[in-house]
Scaffold this active site. Structure first.
Site, short mmCIF file in Angstrom:
data_model
loop_
_atom_site.label_atom_id
_atom_site.label_comp_id
_atom_site.label_asym_id
_atom_site.label_seq_id
_atom_site.Cartn_x
_atom_site.Cartn_y
_atom_site.Cartn_z
N HIS A 20 -6.57 8.19 -0.51
CA HIS A 20 -5.65 7.55 -0.44
C HIS A 20 -5.50 6.78 0.93
O HIS A 20 -5.62 7.51 2.03
CB HIS A 20 -4.27 8.55 -0.43
CG HIS A 20 -3.08 8.04 -0.15
ND1 HIS A 20 -2.62 7.44 -1.57
CD2 HIS A 20 -1.90 7.76 0.47
CE1 HIS A 20 -1.50 6.91 -1.55
NE2 HIS A 20 -1.01 6.99 -0.21
N SER B 205 0.93 -1.19 0.04
CA SER B 205 -0.02 0.04 0.03
C SER B 205 0.79 1.17 -0.07
O SER B 205 1.79 1.28 0.75
CB SER B 205 -0.80 0.11 1.37
OG SER B 205 -1.83 -1.05 1.33
N SER B 206 0.53 2.06 -0.71
CA SER B 206 1.18 3.61 -0.82
C SER B 206 2.66 3.48 -1.13
O SER B 206 2.91 3.04 -2.07
CB SER B 206 0.65 4.20 0.26
OG SER B 206 1.35 5.46 0.50
N SER B 207 3.54 3.84 -0.01
CA SER B 207 4.99 3.57 -0.45
C SER B 207 5.22 2.15 -0.62
O SER B 207 6.07 1.65 -1.36
CB SER B 207 5.67 4.08 0.82
OG SER B 207 7.08 4.03 0.65
#
Ligand SMILES: *[C@@H]1O[C@H](CO)[C@@H](O)[C@H](O)[C@H]1NC(C)=O
Ligand SMILES: *[C@@H]1O[C@H](CO)[C@@H](O)[C@H](O)[C@H]1NC(C)=O
Length: 363
Positions: free
Chosen positions: A283, A142-144
């Protein structure tokens, strides 16, 4: 050894309606140091009490501010590992703020070092110590961690048989031209990077020059209301992998509405690439663990058909033709996009909203 017993609450409700506790605990490999792990990525894992013969492995990579332990707790992969007998690795970032280094030349180079190298080296460790099936190794995040998933798929493609990406950016988009480790790149985050498929394919191939093997099938999720990593990043991810796989980003072979959830639109570009745009979701897109298991082939696909199916360009023989251009389109229906010949007027009170160049939807 770190032992954390986790009781699942509302995050997993089994068919019986009962909540469940895990059969095992989160563990840590503390000896995973030295040249195999030059940046000291933390190596946490969940191995159920009962593991399948030649088990599958999922490498699940956390977001900024989180840790391997947090991702273990915030996702249901561990409980699903109990059910299906696979093993999960939860790498833990060594960086301040716990984002992943997806910007340095080292991390973006095959066997070049950086966080990506430490994570990649956990895979052969799992294969030799836990008898993991080398053909059933998957990566997600997820995300980074989603950025790192694209990086793993690009820099270490030989390791992985599948990937799923929750709200990330294309591999090489977050590059630091000053060599910065774990650097922020606002050009990329704001969706201003706009490369062609051919440019993206070159970016990927430059990370592992001379590699002629296959790249893992990949699913890319992104929310339309993402103000951290702007939605155009999904287009860049799709162009990147279309470039690698030889697909066409402007011509998905199939577009499935309300799939896998209401308001999500899944675009299929070929057997190895799917983009899932989550309408109104910010996000990050919530992890869809069962969808991942199906994508990876750890479980069989659901038999429930999608509520509506429309085609991209070119149309496939199995798909129905778009409705005539004069007709009114219902909520969630397609109402525009490159090659669209169907209705463009939405039923009241919905309006035709541009999702991307090839797809507009009544919302
Ligand atoms: C940020 O990444 C883009 C590619 O996405 C690159 O062109 C740009 O130079 C990078 N910015 C910095 C400051 O390194
Ligand atoms: C990217 O570039 C293409 C080709 O020039 C253009 O059509 C498209 O609108 C651009 N996309 C963004 C998000 O700037």
């Amino acid at each position: 050894m770190v032992g954390i017993r986790k009781t699942l609450l509302s995050s997993l409700v089994l068919c019986t309606g009962l909540v469940s506790a895990l059969t095992s605990t989160l563990q840590q490999v503390t000896s995973f140091t030295g040249s195999q792990n030059p940046t000291n990525v933390g190596f946490f894992y969940y191995k159920p009490t009962t593991v399948a013969a030649s088990p599958a492995l999922i490498v699940a990579i956390h977001e900024c501010t989180a840790t391997g332990t947090v991702y273990f707790e915030s996702t249901t992969y561990a409980a699903l590992a109990d059910t299906y007998g696979f093993i999960v690795i939860y790498p833990s970032s060594p960086n301040s703020g716990t984002c992943w280094d997806v910007s340095s030349a080292a991390t973006l180079t095959h066997n070049g070092g950086g966080d990506s190298f430490g994570i990649a080296n956990m895979v052969p460790y799992a294969i030799s110590n836990w008898h993991v099936d080398a053909t059933k190794v998957f990566v997600t995040g997820s995300s980074s961690g989603a950025m790192m998933t694209n990086v793993q798929a690009s820099v270490y493609p030989e390791l992985y048989a599948g990937a799923s990406v929750y709200s990330g950016v294309a591999a090489g988009c977050f590059v630091s031209n000053f060599g910065g480790v774990d650097a922020w790149n606002s050009t990329c985050s704001e969706g201003l990077t706009n490369d062609t498929q051919a440019q993206w394919a070159n970016t990927v191939h430059a990370m592992y020059p001379g590699y002629t093997g296959s790249y893992p099938p990949i699913q890319e999720y992104h929310g339309t209301a993402d103000t951290t990593l702007f939605p155009n990043n999904l287009n860049e991810e799709i162009k990147e992998w279309c470039g690698v796989f030889g697909y066409e980003a402007t011509a998905p072979t199939q577009v499935l509405q309300n799939t896998p959830l209401s308001g999500y639109t899944k675009s299929i570009y070929g057997p190895r690439l799917q983009g899932i745009l989550a309408q109104g979701v910010g996000h990050t897109v919530p992890v869809q663990e069962m969808e991942d298991l199906e994508w990876f082939g750890i479980v069989g696909s659901q038999t429930t058909p999608p509520t509506t199916t429309t085609t991209g360009t070119p149309p496939t023989t199995t798909a129905s033709a778009p409705p005539p251009s004069g007709s009114t389109v219902a909520e969630w229906g397609q109402c525009g996009g490159q090659g669209w010949t169907g209705g463009t007027v939405c039923a009241s009170p919905f309006t035709c909203t541009v999702v991307n160049a090839f797809y507009s939807q009544c919302l």
